[in-house]
Design a protein around this motif. Structure first.
Motif, PDB file in Angstrom:
ATOM      1  N   TRP A 182       0.820  -1.212   0.000  1.00 34.68           N
ATOM      2  CA  TRP A 182       0.000   0.000   0.000  1.00 34.68           C
ATOM      3  C   TRP A 182       0.856   1.265   0.000  1.00 34.68           C
ATOM      4  O   TRP A 182       0.453   2.301  -0.540  1.00 34.68           O
ATOM      5  CB  TRP A 182      -1.000  -0.019   1.144  1.00 34.68           C
ATOM      6  CG  TRP A 182      -2.118  -0.951   0.798  1.00 34.68           C
ATOM      7  CD1 TRP A 182      -2.278  -2.231   1.247  1.00 34.68           C
ATOM      8  CD2 TRP A 182      -3.184  -0.705  -0.111  1.00 34.68           C
ATOM      9  NE1 TRP A 182      -3.396  -2.783   0.665  1.00 34.68           N
ATOM     10  CE2 TRP A 182      -3.975  -1.875  -0.166  1.00 34.68           C
ATOM     11  CE3 TRP A 182      -3.562   0.387  -0.888  1.00 34.68           C
ATOM     12  CZ2 TRP A 182      -5.117  -1.975  -0.953  1.00 34.68           C
ATOM     13  CZ3 TRP A 182      -4.699   0.287  -1.673  1.00 34.68           C
ATOM     14  CH2 TRP A 182      -5.453  -0.879  -1.706  1.00 34.68           C
ATOM     15  N   SER A 211      -4.114  -7.868  -0.936  1.00 37.40           N
ATOM     16  CA  SER A 211      -4.542  -7.759   0.466  1.00 37.40           C
ATOM     17  C   SER A 211      -5.564  -8.824   0.818  1.00 37.40           C
ATOM     18  O   SER A 211      -5.498  -9.415   1.898  1.00 37.40           O
ATOM     19  CB  SER A 211      -5.118  -6.367   0.737  1.00 37.40           C
ATOM     20  OG  SER A 211      -4.125  -5.399   0.581  1.00 37.40           O
ATOM     21  N   ARG A 228      -6.423  -6.495  17.449  1.00 33.02           N
ATOM     22  CA  ARG A 228      -7.749  -5.997  17.078  1.00 33.02           C
ATOM     23  C   ARG A 228      -7.790  -4.471  17.153  1.00 33.02           C
ATOM     24  O   ARG A 228      -8.389  -3.815  16.305  1.00 33.02           O
ATOM     25  CB  ARG A 228      -8.823  -6.621  17.971  1.00 33.02           C
ATOM     26  CG  ARG A 228      -9.029  -8.099  17.698  1.00 33.02           C
ATOM     27  CD  ARG A 228     -10.263  -8.645  18.385  1.00 33.02           C
ATOM     28  NE  ARG A 228     -10.328  -8.371  19.799  1.00 33.02           N
ATOM     29  CZ  ARG A 228      -9.987  -9.213  20.762  1.00 33.02           C
ATOM     30  NH1 ARG A 228      -9.542 -10.406  20.454  1.00 33.02           N
ATOM     31  NH2 ARG A 228     -10.087  -8.878  22.025  1.00 33.02           N
ATOM     32  N   PHE A 262      -6.066  -3.103  14.033  1.00 30.54           N
ATOM     33  CA  PHE A 262      -6.931  -3.158  12.849  1.00 30.54           C
ATOM     34  C   PHE A 262      -8.050  -2.119  12.926  1.00 30.54           C
ATOM     35  O   PHE A 262      -8.464  -1.576  11.904  1.00 30.54           O
ATOM     36  CB  PHE A 262      -7.492  -4.560  12.648  1.00 30.54           C
ATOM     37  CG  PHE A 262      -6.466  -5.537  12.119  1.00 30.54           C
ATOM     38  CD1 PHE A 262      -5.719  -5.230  10.999  1.00 30.54           C
ATOM     39  CD2 PHE A 262      -6.249  -6.739  12.757  1.00 30.54           C
ATOM     40  CE1 PHE A 262      -4.767  -6.108  10.502  1.00 30.54           C
ATOM     41  CE2 PHE A 262      -5.302  -7.632  12.270  1.00 30.54           C
ATOM     42  CZ  PHE A 262      -4.554  -7.310  11.146  1.00 30.54           C
ATOM     43  N   ALA A 263      -8.520  -1.831  14.131  1.00 34.85           N
ATOM     44  CA  ALA A 263      -9.545  -0.797  14.274  1.00 34.85           C
ATOM     45  C   ALA A 263      -8.975   0.569  13.910  1.00 34.85           C
ATOM     46  O   ALA A 263      -9.597   1.333  13.150  1.00 34.85           O
ATOM     47  CB  ALA A 263     -10.086  -0.785  15.707  1.00 34.85           C
ATOM     48  N   LEU A 303      -6.348   1.164  12.033  1.00 34.34           N
ATOM     49  CA  LEU A 303      -6.054   1.119  10.596  1.00 34.34           C
ATOM     50  C   LEU A 303      -7.328   1.351   9.785  1.00 34.34           C
ATOM     51  O   LEU A 303      -7.360   2.189   8.881  1.00 34.34           O
ATOM     52  CB  LEU A 303      -5.441  -0.236  10.240  1.00 34.34           C
ATOM     53  CG  LEU A 303      -5.079  -0.465   8.784  1.00 34.34           C
ATOM     54  CD1 LEU A 303      -3.913   0.424   8.375  1.00 34.34           C
ATOM     55  CD2 LEU A 303      -4.740  -1.924   8.554  1.00 34.34           C
ATOM     56  N   GLY A 304      -8.385   0.638  10.127  1.00 37.18           N
ATOM     57  CA  GLY A 304      -9.653   0.778   9.406  1.00 37.18           C
ATOM     58  C   GLY A 304     -10.252   2.170   9.532  1.00 37.18           C
ATOM     59  O   GLY A 304     -10.729   2.742   8.545  1.00 37.18           O
ATOM     60  N   ILE A 305     -10.223   2.711  10.733  1.00 38.49           N
ATOM     61  CA  ILE A 305     -10.776   4.054  10.945  1.00 38.49           C
ATOM     62  C   ILE A 305      -9.962   5.093  10.177  1.00 38.49           C
ATOM     63  O   ILE A 305     -10.522   5.936   9.464  1.00 38.49           O
ATOM     64  CB  ILE A 305     -10.827   4.396  12.451  1.00 38.49           C
ATOM     65  CG1 ILE A 305     -11.891   3.540  13.146  1.00 38.49           C
ATOM     66  CG2 ILE A 305     -11.101   5.876  12.662  1.00 38.49           C
ATOM     67  CD1 ILE A 305     -11.807   3.567  14.660  1.00 38.49           C
ATOM     68  N   SER A 306      -8.646   5.041  10.289  1.00 40.45           N
ATOM     69  CA  SER A 306      -7.796   6.027   9.616  1.00 40.45           C
ATOM     70  C   SER A 306      -7.967   5.976   8.105  1.00 40.45           C
ATOM     71  O   SER A 306      -8.171   7.009   7.454  1.00 40.45           O
ATOM     72  CB  SER A 306      -6.322   5.787   9.960  1.00 40.45           C
ATOM     73  OG  SER A 306      -6.119   5.920  11.329  1.00 40.45           O
ATOM     74  N   LEU A 307      -7.882   4.784   7.557  1.00 37.97           N
ATOM     75  CA  LEU A 307      -7.995   4.665   6.098  1.00 37.97           C
ATOM     76  C   LEU A 307      -9.426   4.911   5.631  1.00 37.97           C
ATOM     77  O   LEU A 307      -9.636   5.481   4.556  1.00 37.97           O
ATOM     78  CB  LEU A 307      -7.479   3.307   5.644  1.00 37.97           C
ATOM     79  CG  LEU A 307      -6.013   3.037   5.969  1.00 37.97           C
ATOM     80  CD1 LEU A 307      -5.580   1.685   5.438  1.00 37.97           C
ATOM     81  CD2 LEU A 307      -5.103   4.140   5.475  1.00 37.97           C
ATOM     82  N   GLY A 308     -10.391   4.526   6.439  1.00 42.29           N
ATOM     83  CA  GLY A 308     -11.785   4.790   6.089  1.00 42.29           C
ATOM     84  C   GLY A 308     -12.099   6.277   6.054  1.00 42.29           C
ATOM     85  O   GLY A 308     -12.758   6.768   5.128  1.00 42.29           O
ATOM     86  N   VAL A 361      -1.423   5.667  11.582  1.00 44.03           N
ATOM     87  CA  VAL A 361      -1.236   4.216  11.740  1.00 44.03           C
ATOM     88  C   VAL A 361       0.174   3.916  12.254  1.00 44.03           C
ATOM     89  O   VAL A 361       0.347   3.132  13.198  1.00 44.03           O
ATOM     90  CB  VAL A 361      -1.516   3.486  10.410  1.00 44.03           C
ATOM     91  CG1 VAL A 361      -1.113   2.032  10.485  1.00 44.03           C
ATOM     92  CG2 VAL A 361      -2.990   3.622  10.031  1.00 44.03           C
TER      93      VAL A 361
END
Length: 191
Positions: A37, A75, A94, A97-98, A100-105, A134
């Motif tokens: 990425w 991925s 976990r 990943f939360a 990571l998901g929030i930042s990229l989202g 991240v």
């Protein structure tokens, strides 16, 4: 409140010790994801800079969907492989990943639906901000490499702000040396 006997205290301490021994304290980051990425993010910003400079024609933008499709396919494939090998994720994983998901989202949402606000280089800088968040999250869990790489990504934003002729190159270098660099270093390190 009832006091514990020395034997009960020892039993409780041994139980806590067993729990702590089995718990995961380190954050596994999956360097291959950062590398892929980071290279994808670098490529996007470089393509835009090369188009702005007249070194690539505008139709070169059509390479970007293929690049994203390849990164997403990788991925998904690698994620499935890791899911098969894993027997449940520890809490710290976990949480990672939360974040990571929030930042990229949030970066994706801002880029996709705020394109009148976040134009051209601001759009690229959003991804550098997400990458820095991240990396710094990983850094607060004891990873010095992530700290250095997070600082590199942040420094690229600051430098790009003062170098308008090469803003894209500077932002791309932050993703390359910060985000992708962290992935590469994570893959080759022994710890």
């Amino acid at each position: 409140m009832e006091s514990l006997s020395p034997a009960q205290v020892r039993e409780h301490i041994e139980m806590v010790d067993r729990i702590l021994t089995r718990s995961e304290r380190s954050l596994r980051v999956g360097g291959e994801f950062f590398l892929v990425w980071g290279l994808a993010g670098t490529s996007v910003t470089l393509v835009f800079q090369l188009i702005v400079n007249g070194r690539l024609p505008a139709p070169a933008l059509w390479v970007l969907p293929a690049l994203f499709a390849a990164a997403i396919a990788f991925s998904m494939f690698r994620g499935r492989q890791l899911a098969k090998c894993s027997d449940g994720l520890p809490l710290i994983q976990r949480e990672f990943f939360a974040v990571l998901g929030i930042s990229l989202g949030v970066a994706f949402f801002s880029d996709a639906l705020g394109f009148h606000i976040f134009t051209m280089w601001a759009s690229s800088a959003i991804w550098n901000v997400a990458a820095a968040i991240v990396l710094l999250f990983i850094a607060v869990h004891g990873n010095r490499r992530a700290l250095v790489c997070g600082i590199i990504v942040l420094a690229s934003i600051a430098a790009a702000n003062f170098l308008p002729a090469i803003t894209g190159y500077v932002l791309a270098s932050g993703m390359l040396f910060g985000y992708a660099g962290f992935g590469l270093v994570s893959l080759i390190s022994r710890d």
